[in-house]
Design a protein around this motif. Structure first.
Motif, PDB file in Angstrom:
ATOM      1  N   GLU A   1       0.832  -1.202   0.000  1.00 15.56           N
ATOM      2  CA  GLU A   1       0.000   0.000   0.000  1.00 15.56           C
ATOM      3  C   GLU A   1       0.867   1.253   0.000  1.00 15.56           C
ATOM      4  O   GLU A   1       0.559   2.232  -0.673  1.00 15.56           O
ATOM      5  CB  GLU A   1      -0.932   0.001   1.218  1.00 15.56           C
ATOM      6  CG  GLU A   1      -2.013  -1.054   1.139  1.00 15.56           C
ATOM      7  CD  GLU A   1      -2.732  -1.227   2.472  1.00 15.56           C
ATOM      8  OE1 GLU A   1      -2.209  -0.808   3.520  1.00 15.56           O
ATOM      9  OE2 GLU A   1      -3.827  -1.802   2.450  1.00 15.56           O
TER      10      GLU A   1
ATOM     11  N   ASP B   1       2.203   1.804  -3.520  1.00 16.78           N
ATOM     12  CA  ASP B   1       1.170   2.321  -4.413  1.00 16.78           C
ATOM     13  C   ASP B   1       0.958   3.815  -4.195  1.00 16.78           C
ATOM     14  O   ASP B   1       0.814   4.578  -5.147  1.00 16.78           O
ATOM     15  CB  ASP B   1      -0.163   1.586  -4.192  1.00 16.78           C
ATOM     16  CG  ASP B   1      -0.125   0.154  -4.691  1.00 16.78           C
ATOM     17  OD1 ASP B   1       0.815  -0.219  -5.436  1.00 16.78           O
ATOM     18  OD2 ASP B   1      -1.046  -0.613  -4.333  1.00 16.78           O
ATOM     19  N   LEU B   2       0.925   4.219  -2.946  1.00 16.86           N
ATOM     20  CA  LEU B   2       0.733   5.622  -2.618  1.00 16.86           C
ATOM     21  C   LEU B   2       1.953   6.445  -3.023  1.00 16.86           C
ATOM     22  O   LEU B   2       1.830   7.487  -3.678  1.00 16.86           O
ATOM     23  CB  LEU B   2       0.470   5.759  -1.113  1.00 16.86           C
ATOM     24  CG  LEU B   2       0.136   7.145  -0.591  1.00 16.86           C
ATOM     25  CD1 LEU B   2      -1.143   7.672  -1.231  1.00 16.86           C
ATOM     26  CD2 LEU B   2      -0.020   7.098   0.925  1.00 16.86           C
TER      27      LEU B   2
ATOM     28  N   GLN C   1       2.749   7.856  -6.661  1.00 13.79           N
ATOM     29  CA  GLN C   1       2.051   9.013  -7.219  1.00 13.79           C
ATOM     30  C   GLN C   1       2.487  10.342  -6.614  1.00 13.79           C
ATOM     31  O   GLN C   1       1.911  11.372  -6.923  1.00 13.79           O
ATOM     32  CB  GLN C   1       0.550   8.839  -7.027  1.00 13.79           C
ATOM     33  CG  GLN C   1       0.003   7.655  -7.791  1.00 13.79           C
ATOM     34  CD  GLN C   1      -1.498   7.643  -7.795  1.00 13.79           C
ATOM     35  OE1 GLN C   1      -2.135   8.660  -8.036  1.00 13.79           O
ATOM     36  NE2 GLN C   1      -2.074   6.494  -7.537  1.00 13.79           N
TER      37      GLN C   1
ATOM     38  N   ARG D   1      -4.841  13.647  -0.815  1.00  9.34           N
ATOM     39  CA  ARG D   1      -6.021  13.354  -1.634  1.00  9.34           C
ATOM     40  C   ARG D   1      -6.001  14.173  -2.920  1.00  9.34           C
ATOM     41  O   ARG D   1      -6.361  13.690  -3.982  1.00  9.34           O
ATOM     42  CB  ARG D   1      -7.297  13.626  -0.822  1.00  9.34           C
ATOM     43  CG  ARG D   1      -8.577  13.479  -1.612  1.00  9.34           C
ATOM     44  CD  ARG D   1      -8.839  12.003  -1.874  1.00  9.34           C
ATOM     45  NE  ARG D   1     -10.082  11.786  -2.525  1.00  9.34           N
ATOM     46  CZ  ARG D   1     -10.247  11.713  -3.838  1.00  9.34           C
ATOM     47  NH1 ARG D   1      -9.233  11.903  -4.642  1.00  9.34           N
ATOM     48  NH2 ARG D   1     -11.424  11.469  -4.359  1.00  9.34           N
TER      49      ARG D   1
ATOM     50  N   ILE E   1      -2.885  12.892  -5.545  1.00  9.86           N
ATOM     51  CA  ILE E   1      -2.851  11.611  -6.247  1.00  9.86           C
ATOM     52  C   ILE E   1      -4.100  11.415  -7.089  1.00  9.86           C
ATOM     53  O   ILE E   1      -5.146  11.993  -6.817  1.00  9.86           O
ATOM     54  CB  ILE E   1      -2.620  10.437  -5.273  1.00  9.86           C
ATOM     55  CG1 ILE E   1      -3.709  10.366  -4.228  1.00  9.86           C
ATOM     56  CG2 ILE E   1      -1.265  10.560  -4.612  1.00  9.86           C
ATOM     57  CD1 ILE E   1      -3.528   9.217  -3.253  1.00  9.86           C
ATOM     58  N   THR E   2      -3.956  10.593  -8.110  1.00 11.97           N
ATOM     59  CA  THR E   2      -5.030  10.404  -9.071  1.00 11.97           C
ATOM     60  C   THR E   2      -5.917   9.225  -8.701  1.00 11.97           C
ATOM     61  O   THR E   2      -5.535   8.361  -7.906  1.00 11.97           O
ATOM     62  CB  THR E   2      -4.453  10.154 -10.475  1.00 11.97           C
ATOM     63  OG1 THR E   2      -3.623   8.998 -10.418  1.00 11.97           O
ATOM     64  CG2 THR E   2      -3.652  11.343 -10.963  1.00 11.97           C
ATOM     65  N   GLY E   3      -7.067   9.216  -9.324  1.00  8.97           N
ATOM     66  CA  GLY E   3      -7.973   8.090  -9.151  1.00  8.97           C
ATOM     67  C   GLY E   3      -8.403   7.917  -7.712  1.00  8.97           C
ATOM     68  O   GLY E   3      -8.432   8.856  -6.938  1.00  8.97           O
TER      69      GLY E   3
ATOM     70  N   GLU F   1      -6.881   6.059  -5.395  1.00 12.33           N
ATOM     71  CA  GLU F   1      -5.810   5.461  -4.578  1.00 12.33           C
ATOM     72  C   GLU F   1      -5.891   5.892  -3.118  1.00 12.33           C
ATOM     73  O   GLU F   1      -5.756   5.070  -2.215  1.00 12.33           O
ATOM     74  CB  GLU F   1      -4.432   5.798  -5.146  1.00 12.33           C
ATOM     75  CG  GLU F   1      -3.280   5.195  -4.374  1.00 12.33           C
ATOM     76  CD  GLU F   1      -3.301   3.674  -4.331  1.00 12.33           C
ATOM     77  OE1 GLU F   1      -2.927   3.129  -3.279  1.00 12.33           O
ATOM     78  OE2 GLU F   1      -3.706   3.033  -5.319  1.00 12.33           O
ATOM     79  N   PHE F   2      -6.120   7.167  -2.881  1.00 16.95           N
ATOM     80  CA  PHE F   2      -6.201   7.638  -1.497  1.00 16.95           C
ATOM     81  C   PHE F   2      -7.354   6.949  -0.770  1.00 16.95           C
ATOM     82  O   PHE F   2      -7.192   6.424   0.323  1.00 16.95           O
ATOM     83  CB  PHE F   2      -6.366   9.159  -1.446  1.00 16.95           C
ATOM     84  CG  PHE F   2      -6.460   9.697  -0.046  1.00 16.95           C
ATOM     85  CD1 PHE F   2      -5.325   9.876   0.724  1.00 16.95           C
ATOM     86  CD2 PHE F   2      -7.689  10.017   0.508  1.00 16.95           C
ATOM     87  CE1 PHE F   2      -5.404  10.358   2.018  1.00 16.95           C
ATOM     88  CE2 PHE F   2      -7.776  10.507   1.800  1.00 16.95           C
ATOM     89  CZ  PHE F   2      -6.638  10.679   2.561  1.00 16.95           C
TER      90      PHE F   2
ATOM     91  N   ASP G   1      -8.764   4.160  -1.522  1.00 15.10           N
ATOM     92  CA  ASP G   1      -8.443   2.735  -1.381  1.00 15.10           C
ATOM     93  C   ASP G   1      -7.599   2.489  -0.133  1.00 15.10           C
ATOM     94  O   ASP G   1      -7.798   1.510   0.581  1.00 15.10           O
ATOM     95  CB  ASP G   1      -7.663   2.216  -2.600  1.00 15.10           C
ATOM     96  CG  ASP G   1      -8.526   2.107  -3.845  1.00 15.10           C
ATOM     97  OD1 ASP G   1      -9.766   2.194  -3.734  1.00 15.10           O
ATOM     98  OD2 ASP G   1      -7.947   1.947  -4.931  1.00 15.10           O
ATOM     99  N   VAL G   2      -6.654   3.373   0.108  1.00 15.29           N
ATOM    100  CA  VAL G   2      -5.765   3.212   1.258  1.00 15.29           C
ATOM    101  C   VAL G   2      -6.503   3.516   2.557  1.00 15.29           C
ATOM    102  O   VAL G   2      -6.485   2.721   3.488  1.00 15.29           O
ATOM    103  CB  VAL G   2      -4.513   4.100   1.110  1.00 15.29           C
ATOM    104  CG1 VAL G   2      -3.700   4.131   2.387  1.00 15.29           C
ATOM    105  CG2 VAL G   2      -3.656   3.624  -0.051  1.00 15.29           C
TER     106      VAL G   2
END
Length: 136
Positions: free
Chosen positions: A40, A43-44, A47, A100, A103-105, A107-108, A110-111
């Motif tokens: 995780e 992934d964060l 971005q 928030r 980052i795109t999409g 992802e934030f 999701d985490v």
């Protein structure tokens, strides 16, 4: 979002000088990295601007998330940044809101939706409409 803009946004939200905002951002991100699994964190970090990626870089000891609640999160941020807990709480909210935006999409979301419900006061202002924290 580039590094300077990220720090400027945190500075505006915390009303702290840029130098202090760098310290607050580092303290929040280092603590957040402890709370997340290594995957995780990667992934964060992918971005974010390079200086922030380095703060979030997982190590073998961070592969497993350290399960601590929001109060412990704030206490760790306060200790790292050398501030009182109310200032650490404000810094966490500022950094999460800026994350928030940076980052795109989803992802934030999701985490943070993997965090227990007691984190709501720290992360909910930054979450996209419709995203909710899990029960826990």
């Amino acid at each position: 979002m580039n590094y300077d803009t990220f720090i400027d946004q945190v500075s505006q939200r915390t009303r702290a000088p840029s130098e202090r905002s760098v310290e607050l951002t580092r303290a929040v991100l280092e603590t957040f990295a402890e709370r997340l699994t290594g995957g995780e964190v990667l992934d964060l970090a992918a971005q974010l601007p390079r200086p922030l990626q380095l703060v979030l870089k997982p190590s073998p000891r961070t592969e497993q998330a350290d399960r601590f609640g929001a109060a412990e999160f704030v206490a760790r941020v306060a200790l790292r940044a050398g501030v009182e807990e109310p200032a650490a709480r404000d810094a966490a909210r500022a950094v999460f809101t800026t994350l928030r935006e940076a980052i795109t999409g989803g992802e934030f979301d999701d985490v943070v939706t993997q965090l227990p419900r007691d984190y709501r006061g720290l992360v909910e202002p930054a979450m996209a409409p419709g995203a909710t924290l899990r029960r826990g």
